[in-house]
Structures are given as C-alpha cells and as structure tokens.
Design an enzyme around this catalytic site. Structure first.
Site, mmCIF file in Angstrom:
data_model
loop_
_atom_site.group_PDB
_atom_site.id
_atom_site.type_symbol
_atom_site.label_atom_id
_atom_site.label_comp_id
_atom_site.label_asym_id
_atom_site.label_seq_id
_atom_site.Cartn_x
_atom_site.Cartn_y
_atom_site.Cartn_z
ATOM 1 C CG ASP A 1 -2.185 -1.171 0.570
ATOM 2 O OD1 ASP A 1 -2.616 -0.851 0.165
ATOM 3 O OD2 ASP A 1 -2.066 -1.618 2.698
ATOM 4 C CG ASP B 1 -7.423 -3.310 -1.059
ATOM 5 O OD1 ASP B 1 -7.214 -3.148 0.207
ATOM 6 O OD2 ASP B 1 -6.492 -2.829 -1.387
#
Length: 244
Positions: free
Chosen positions: A56, A202
């Site tokens: 991320d 996600d």
C-alpha cells in the site's frame, strides 16, 4: 496455494489466466506487519504459501496516511508477486520508479487522475528483472463512491479492476451490495467490449468477510491486518480466512 514457476509466469497472458483459474488468491498487505520485521514477515508468508505480496503506497495527499515507496518494493526480496497499490495524488509520476523496483501488478486510482489513459500506457511494459519479458498486470482501483462507468473508455487497456470497499486511509468497511452491484455492472460492460478483466476486492477483509468477497467472484482478495492478527500464527490466520 500453487507454487509459482517461470513457466507459470512466462507472459502477462499466462499469469492472468493462472490468477483467474487458481483463485481466489490472497494478496497480503505488508504494511500491516511489524515495520521492524518486514523481512521475517516476508519469509513467513512464503512459507505459508502466499502468492502475492501487497504494497500500500500512500503519500499523505491522496489519503491521510503516508507509508512507503519504491525503495521498500525493491528491497523486498521475495518469490511472491509484487502487488503494488498506488494510493497517491500523481500516480503517473510514480509509475517509472515502481516499475524499476520490480512491480508485477500495479493498481492506479481513477479518482482525480487527469491522464488515466496515459498511466495505463505507461504501465504497458516489462517487469524489471523478469527474464521472460513478462509485462506488468495493469489494474484500475475504484473507491466506494466511484462508478464503474468511468472505466468504459479504457477497459481494453487493463487486465484487472480493483474494487475498494473502504475509503483509503480510513477504518471500517467490508464487501457489500454496492460491490456486488459494481461487479455485475462491470461484467456487463466488459462483455459488450469483448474483454474479461480480473476482479480484485480490497478493504475490510477478515475471517468473516473473506467468503463474501470469494462468493462475489473475486480473483484476488487483499487482506492485511487480519493476516497479522495477534494471538495466532500467520498460517492460522490465513487458514481462518481462506478455509472458512
């Protein structure tokens, strides 16, 4: 999970097919691990048979948090696929460095991008260090409030669509009817164009919600905190999600 091999990953097309037929694959968010022990976490994930390592990349502008960048992606020595999620204000400027760092999959966000088409063109290159010349898998990520119709002009230029079930940088959220409706709309739009992108989900994935994402038809499911949940081994946490 299946072992990765050079034959499996010889081309972008064979990789996409592998991800489609042997899924759903779990992509584990490294940022949820102890930052002082990323190397140990990577080794433990490999031992557990995880196929994808999720990064991320947050810049503190597109979303509140600031995490890492291409330096960590490059420094992470692993046999897992490097799955890079660019949650940044100007992904086009950051694409070259992350490609050079060895990204196998790159997600860019449609929100606020002036040149989404240009970003997908920039991503249409080989994975750094991959002897077969396999190209990067291109994904566009959509926040909860973003309609899938925004993808219509570029759907033929991507291999994956990532549906985010929680606003990046904020807690909460889980796969819900909104995600299910988006998937149905995406599949109809893709059928009209004669394409079939992979679907990733996600956000908010844990032992209670993994099966929801799986039943929605996700090819890739991203999970971070639930994988590294304290009180059990990483393998047990993964089994609690994927075998539930």
């Amino acid at each position: 999970m299946p072992d990765l091999s050079q034959q499996d990953l010889a081309s972008r097309e064979t990789l996409v097919q592998w991800l489609r037929t042997d899924g759903p694959h779990i992509s584990v968010g490294l940022m949820a691990a102890n930052p002082m022990a990323y190397g140990a976490a990577i080794s433990e994930l490999e031992e557990a048979g995880v196929s994808l390592l999720h990064f991320d990349i947050m810049d503190g502008v597109f979303c509140p948090q600031m995490t890492s960048g291409p330096g960590l992606v490059k420094a992470s020595k692993t046999k897992m696929l490097k799955d890079v999620h660019l949650m940044v204000a100007d992904p086009l400027a950051q694409i070259p460095a992350h490609l050079a760092a060895g990204a196998d999959i790159v997600h860019v966000h449609a929100e606020g991008m002036t040149h989404l088409h240009r970003a997908l063109v920039a991503l249409d290159g080989p994975v750094a260090g991959c002897e077969s010349g396999r190209k990067v898998v291109r994904s566009v990520a959509l926040n909860p409030g973003t309609p899938v119709a925004i993808l219509k002009p570029v759907l033929r230029l991507l291999e994956m669509v990532t549906l985010i079930s929680v606003d990046p940088g904020w807690p909460g959220g889980a796969p819900d009817q909104v995600i299910a409706d988006k998937i149905a709309e995406l599949k109809a739009m893709a059928k009209e164009q004669g394409v079939d992108p992979l679907i990733a989900i996600d956000g908010g994935i844990n032992a209670s919600t993994f099966s929801i994402a799986r039943d929605m038809g996700a090819d890739i499911i991203v999970s971070g905190s639930a994988t590294f949940k304290a009180g059990a081994t990483l393998k047990l946490n993964l089994d609690a999600m994927t075998k539930g």
